[in-house]
Design an enzyme around this catalytic site. Structure first.
Site, PDB file in Angstrom:
ATOM      1  CD  GLU A 167      47.901  28.528   4.474  1.00  0.00           C
ATOM      2  OE1 GLU A 167      46.746  28.152   4.722  1.00  0.00           O
ATOM      3  OE2 GLU A 167      48.600  29.192   5.286  1.00  0.00           O
ATOM      4  NE  ARG A 215      39.388  24.317  20.123  1.00  0.00           N
ATOM      5  CZ  ARG A 215      40.235  25.320  20.316  1.00  0.00           C
ATOM      6  NH1 ARG A 215      39.888  26.330  21.100  1.00  0.00           N
ATOM      7  NH2 ARG A 215      41.423  25.345  19.729  1.00  0.00           N
ATOM      8  CE  LYS A 267      45.629  24.193  10.038  1.00  0.00           C
ATOM      9  NZ  LYS A 267      45.299  23.196  11.051  1.00  0.00           N
ATOM     10  CG  HIS A 326      53.774  28.206  14.841  1.00  0.00           C
ATOM     11  ND1 HIS A 326      53.638  29.189  13.885  1.00  0.00           N
ATOM     12  CD2 HIS A 326      54.855  27.465  14.465  1.00  0.00           C
ATOM     13  CE1 HIS A 326      54.581  29.048  12.972  1.00  0.00           C
ATOM     14  NE2 HIS A 326      55.332  28.015  13.296  1.00  0.00           N
TER      15      HIS A 326
END
Length: 623
Positions: free
Chosen positions: A200, A297, A116, A235
């Site tokens: 973040e 994907r 990430k 999540h």
């Protein structure tokens, strides 16, 4: 076009790929573990190869076994589906090194988007807006805390190699940071083998917006519009839709073009999804939507994109992998109506959504929607894989129409004895805030209590079970009037999860609209996607069948089919006295205590109403 394809996956995505291949005339090869030997996808493929024991680590995740199966079966290409090895760059390289075609992006693209922090740096360089935060190499606790305070709480700690919500923690205050960091690192190390994290800013009203992108080997790249995947639980996505509610043309253009730039920046080929996080405190704004990650994907939720664009994304993948250019240019890709998908999981909402496993003795779904299912009636849900068993997908002219259709479809789902979230999904889709488009990633958590299924059966459910019992027993209305001045109705006792209920049956009652399935002594009533198991209690003398002084009564109408005692007989506590047949089931009535039969008011062949005294025991006569 490819001539043959091995599918390195299982369940509904394997069946989904097989459908497209069959239409295109491509021979398919399935691989399966011991647990999946009888699964539908194995039967539907042209050829199937066993690759090992049930655990994925010994079968679906072993690249060498997949490659061996492909080479032995003569497959020309490998499609990884999603999950398992679909984003494994080393496996992708091994496939091409073996002379096979990899239906996916280049390994370099997978690696570029695999971490990430590196992906966000690359996106920032490509002009793609990224979430404000910290992605530095200094991973000391002191530095991370200082950066968190600079960003401003709440902050989100995320594993750089994470996915699926693992290795992610929201921190509301500096005092909680150290503990959350330790927990996040530990989970990241266990799940991904890498405990590096990034920070973040945490969006107060976050929405999960993602864009479907496609690129070919000729330098072309397009988007197929956005999806909203904000309805999540821990999540994990639950309900997805396209297009995103409240999306304006201006914001759509900005976010979709950013997604295309992201794909071009990594030399992408094939299907991919660029995921964004949107801070919707003031609605959807182009300057408040930031790059989060890229899934290299096909996605679980790709059917909603197929529905609004009328395209087959698996066919697009296969054509691109064959070296063909993209089937359509950007200007040619249509967007019509609204589509919503709900993930049907084998899980029990009453137990914190723990997975539910076992045989699907009863499995019915609506026939007027698209259903991508991993299982069929009679199949088995095992503990080895993801508990998603089906996806229910609808398309309508408007969001309201699609939501209403999908809610009705979820209410019509019937699964037993495995538990599912069907009723939970229906309540989500019918929630007024959902229907108004007021969705964000906290939607489910904030309303969880109201979205859970009711613990007790409704009057409709009790009535439906009792009516079915009476219908199957063939009890005529006249049976209810045996006693002088009796109420022209009778009561049926029913047990549900340890609690006794009573349903009142009246002559001429209307048949229930609810579907009832009978399994032994159990009457399973389906209401709004929830199964309620009602059992006719075993009728035995005691608190339920006796007046406390030796009187044994009938608790429901029935037929005396056996009498084991006569007046004057001495009996012991628990000894059988007679057998009552009710609702086509036999119920043995037993002695509530040691005593002597003082009176017997029935004989074999007699029909009795409820609450009729059948046998009277006298304890004082015992020698």
């Amino acid at each position: 076009m490819l001539g043959s394809l091995l599918i390195a996956n299982r369940g509904e995505i394997a069946r989904r790929i097989i459908r497209t291949c069959r239409r295109l005339g491509i021979r398919t090869v399935a691989v399966y573990s011991e647990a999946d030997a009888q699964a539908p996808f194995v039967r539907e493929a042209d050829q199937a190869v066993a690759i090992g024991p049930a655990p994925a680590s010994e079968s679906y995740l072993v690249g060498a076994k997949i490659l061996e199966a492909a080479l032995q079966s003569g497959a020309q290409a490998i499609h990884p589906g999603y999950g398992f090895l679909s984003e494994n760059a080393d496996f992708a390289e091994a496939v091409t090194a073996a002379g096979l075609i990899w239906v996916g992006p280049p390994p370099s693209s997978i690696r570029a988007m695999g971490l990430k922090d590196a992906a966000k740096k690359l996106m920032a360089e490509a002009g793609v807006p990224v979430t404000p935060g910290y992605m530095g190499d200094d991973q000391s606790e002191a530095t991370l805390l200082a950066e968190a305070e600079r960003i401003g709480f709440p902050v989100l700690i995320k594993a750089v190699a994470g996915g699926g919500g693992k290795g992610m923690r929201k921190v509301d205050a500096a005092k909680d940071f150290a503990a959350a960091l330790t927990s996040c690192r530990r989970e990241a190390k266990a799940s991904f083998g890498d405990d590096h994290v990034l920070l973040e800013t945490y969006a107060t009203r976050p929405r999960h917006i993602e864009v479907q992108v496609f690129a070919d080997s000729h330098g072309n790249a397009v988007h197929l519009y956005e999806r909203d995947c904000s309805l999540q639980r821990r999540h994990q996505k639950v309900i997805e839709e396209a297009p995103a509610p409240g999306m304006t043309d201006e914001v759509r253009e900005a976010v979709c073009q950013a997604a295309v730039r992201a794909a071009l920046a990594v030399g992408y080929v094939g299907a991919g999804t660029i995921e964004f996080i949107a801070d919707t405190t003031d609605g959807l704004k182009a300057d408040r939507i930031w790059f989060m990650e890229m899934n290299t994907r096909l996605q679980v939720e790709h059917p909603v994109t197929e529905a609004i664009t009328s395209q087959d994304l698996v066919e697009w993948q296969l054509r691109v992998a064959s070296g063909e250019p993209l089937p359509l240019t950007q200007a040619e890709i249509p967007r019509r109506g609204h589509a919503i998908e709900a993930r049907l999981y084998a899980e029990n909402p009453h137990t914190g959504f723990l997975p539910s496993i076992g045989r699907l003795d009863h499995f019915r779904t609506p026939s007027d929607i698209r259903l991508d299912s991993a299982v069929e009636e009679g199949g088995v849900v095992t503990p080895f894989y993801d508990p998603m068993i089906s996806k229910l997908i609808v398309h309508g002219p408007t969001r309201q129409a699609a939501a209403a259709k999908l809610a009705a479809a979820c209410r019509a789902v019937e699964v037993y004895p495995v538990k599912t979230n069907a009723g939970f999904l229906a309540r989500c889709l019918a929630d007024p805030d959902f229907l108004s488009g007021a969705v964000d990633t906290g939607f489910i958590g904030e309303r969880l209590a109201s979205l859970l299924p009711p613990a007790e059966p409704s009057e409709r459910v009790l009535q439906a079970a009792a009516n079915e019992m009476v219908r199957r027993a063939g009890v005529p209305p006249a049976l209810t009037g045996f006693r002088v001045n009796a109420d022209p109705s009778f009561r049926v006792p029913l047990d549900h999860e340890g609690t006794r209920y009573t349903a009142q049956i009246s002559p001429g009652a209307q048949p229930s609209a609810l579907h009832v399935v009978v399994s032994g002594r159990d009457f399973i009533v389906f209401e709004d996607g929830e199964p309620y198991v009602l059992t006719l209690p075993r009728v035995e003398a005691g608190p339920e069948g006796s007046d406390g002084d030796g009187g044994v009564e009938s608790s429901m109408p029935g037929l005396i089919i056996e009498v084991m005692v006569a007046v004057g007989d001495t009996v012991s506590k628990g000894a059988p006295l007679l057998v009552l047949e009710a609702m086509k089931m036999e119920h043995t009535l037993t002695a509530p205590f040691d005593g002597v039969v003082a009176s017997l008011s029935v004989k074999k062949g007699d029909r009795v109403a409820e609450h009729v005294l059948l046998v009277k025991l006298d304890p004082s006569e015992v020698k």
